[in-house]
Design an enzyme around this catalytic site. Structure first.
Site, PDB file in Angstrom:
ATOM      1  N   HIS A   1       6.075  16.471 -16.667  1.00 47.49           N
ATOM      2  CA  HIS A   1       7.150  15.969 -16.719  1.00 47.49           C
ATOM      3  C   HIS A   1       8.075  17.235 -16.203  1.00 47.49           C
ATOM      4  CE1 HIS A   1      11.084  14.445 -18.019  1.00 47.49           C
ATOM      5  NE2 HIS A   1      11.429  15.747 -18.551  1.00 47.49           N
TER       6      HIS A   1
ATOM      7  N   GLY B   1     -12.684  10.578  16.352  1.00 50.94           N
ATOM      8  CA  GLY B   1     -11.540  10.428  15.612  1.00 50.94           C
ATOM      9  C   GLY B   1     -11.087   8.996  15.594  1.00 50.94           C
TER      10      GLY B   1
ATOM     11  N   ILE C   1       1.569  -2.898   9.692  1.00 48.93           N
ATOM     12  CA  ILE C   1       1.903  -2.216  11.017  1.00 48.93           C
ATOM     13  C   ILE C   1       3.274  -2.381  11.303  1.00 48.93           C
ATOM     14  CG2 ILE C   1       1.614  -2.014  13.567  1.00 48.93           C
ATOM     15  CD1 ILE C   1      -1.524  -2.544  12.815  1.00 48.93           C
TER      16      ILE C   1
ATOM     17  N   GLY D   1       3.311  -7.412   8.312  1.00 53.38           N
ATOM     18  CA  GLY D   1       2.290  -6.743   7.645  1.00 53.38           C
ATOM     19  C   GLY D   1       2.550  -5.110   7.665  1.00 53.38           C
TER      20      GLY D   1
END
Length: 462
Positions: free
Chosen positions: A439, A43, A183, A181
């Site tokens: 909508h 992971g 992070i 940025g």
């Protein structure tokens, strides 16, 4: 099997993060005999120290803001504070559930999973735990770690990286975030929701500087309204300890003090001491160099994910890993159009985009050949209900396709899927305008923007 030196796998993968495990799962699905080597947990950064835990923190922050602001919706609620242990339990439960599911997937696809620190020992082998794992092809997917600056030592206490911030046992009273940025602004957003006094220091002239300038300005306006402070256009010079925190000095002499300094200037590739250069793999500043099919200069070695100089996004890692697996299985593969990859910054409000900026479009096609349209979310019913502000900006080649979609507002990350189709299928505004959007939804704003660009605006002024 992994310890049997006579076994030669079709594919040996070094690194079980997004790119590595995607290649393993797809490769096994296509009949390849795959070995996946990971020193920590399958992971990788995304699941354990990146995308998933940060978004859990951001959602907890969103709940805190909703509790504070509930009266504006006619709901009486009281906000009693942040139970950081409870927040971490919620975050860790999310990670744990996904991790178990991923482990099950790897096992069910019959991928040989090898736990240990691997090292490329030749163009066709990886050494791990005293064993040599042989493969007809090797995929390097060793990912990235948080970067720092020369002379700025991350101590894990007062000067921290995103890894430390995700397990911090307290809500800091004040924080300086070095880097505006993705992070940096995500942690600024979450911490502000938790009650931290936040200041972002960004050397470039805008927050999220790789986004369209309009998106950056909208985010800056929203952050000002939230009380998130930022200093733009001046670079960091030094950091030093104070009696109970950190003092940051900028190149112009300006000083900031806070309890903690979060260093969020990006992530660098994990490639040192892993045998890449000894095996003849071409490198540049720690990155492994690849072609559009993720092939290195060594015929039996490919590389994907944060290790290569492409967009550092988990979904890019997935796509690159799948591309390598399919290429090795003999399928026809198409290089990735990195401009066509959706990008989302999950702060409040969210910033989402696909395609190229207006400035880049003018550079490529000429200023007189580019049309830009902004649709304000004030005209969108669902955004009004949610009390979110922002815009959708479309960039079009005159009389041609939409080449950029740039969105700012709560939940805009959920709208980027259709935006991706618009860009990647080179849709004309008139073609999107023909589609009927439900909508009231925020997705409808994307449709309305294209109606306006096609010359037939509905809920927008001519």
């Amino acid at each position: 099997m992994a310890n049997d030196a006579s076994t030669v796998f079709d594919l040996v993968i070094l690194g079980g993060g997004s790119g590595g495990y995607a290649a393993a799962l797809r490769g096994a699905q296509l009949g390849l005999d795959v070995a996946l080597i990971e020193k920590d947990k399958v992971g990788g950064t995304c699941l354990h120290r990146g995308c998933i835990p940060t978004k859990a923190l951001l959602h907890a922050g969103e709940i805190a803001d909703q509790a504070r602001e509930s009266e504006q919706f006619g709901v009486k609620a009281s906000f009693e504070g942040i139970d950081i242990a409870g927040v971490h339990k919620y975050k860790d439960d999310v990670i744990s559930g996904l991790y178990k599911g991923l482990q099950g997937l790897v096992a069910s696809r019959k991928v040989t999973y090898i736990e240990g620190e691997g090292r490329l020992s030749s163009p066709t082998s990886v050494d791990v735990g005293g064993q040599r794992i042989q493969g007809r092809h090797v995929l390097l997917a060793t990912g990235s770690v948080p970067k720092s600056l020369p002379g700025l030592e991350i101590d894990g206490n007062r000067i921290i990286s995103s890894d430390h911030a995700l397990v911090l046992d307290r809500v800091p009273k004040s924080a300086i975030i070095l880097g505006g940025g993705v992070i940096g602004v995500e942690f600024a957003s979450a911490w502000k929701s938790f009650g931290t006094d936040v200041t972002i220091v960004e050397g470039l002239k805008h927050l999220v500087p790789v986004e369209d300038e309009n998106s950056s300005k909208l985010l800056e306006r929203a952050f000002r309204k939230r009380g998130i402070k930022f200093n733009l256009g001046t670079f960091f010079q030094k950091a030093e300890y104070t009696q109970d925190g950190v003092k940051v000095t900028l190149a112009d002499g300006k000083e900031f003090e806070a309890e903690v300094l979060l260093v969020a200037i990006g992530r660098g590739p994990v490639s040192q001491g892993l045998g890449y250069e000894e095996a003849g793999v071409a490198m540049d500043r720690g990155y492994v160099l690849v072609d559009e099919y993720m092939r290195t200069n060594v015929p039996t070695v490919s590389a994907v994910g944060d290790l290569v100089p492409t967009l550092q996004l988990a979904h890019v890692g997935f796509a690159e890993g799948i591309l390598v697996a399919e290429r090795l299985a003999g399928l026809k593969t198409v290089p990735i159009d990195y401009d066509g990859v959706p990008r989302v910054t999950y702060c409040h409000p969210e910033v989402a985009s696909v395609g190229i900026t207006e400035a880049k479009a003018k550079e490529i096609y000429g200023a007189d050949k580019v049309v830009a349209l902004k649709y304000n979310l004030a005209g969108n019913g669902k955004s009004k209900i949610l009390k979110t502000a922002g815009e959708i900006k479309l960039v079009q080649v005159k009389d041609g396709a939409v080449v950029g979609v740039h969105m700012v507002g709560d939940r805009m990350g959920e709208q980027v899927g259709e935006a991706q189709l618009i860009y990647n299928w080179e849709a004309l505004p008139a073609e999107v305008a023909q589609l009927i959007h439900a909508h009231p939804t925020q997705n409808e704003a994307l449709g309305e923007a294209h109606l306006a660009l096609a010359g037939k605006p509905l809920h927008a002024h001519d």
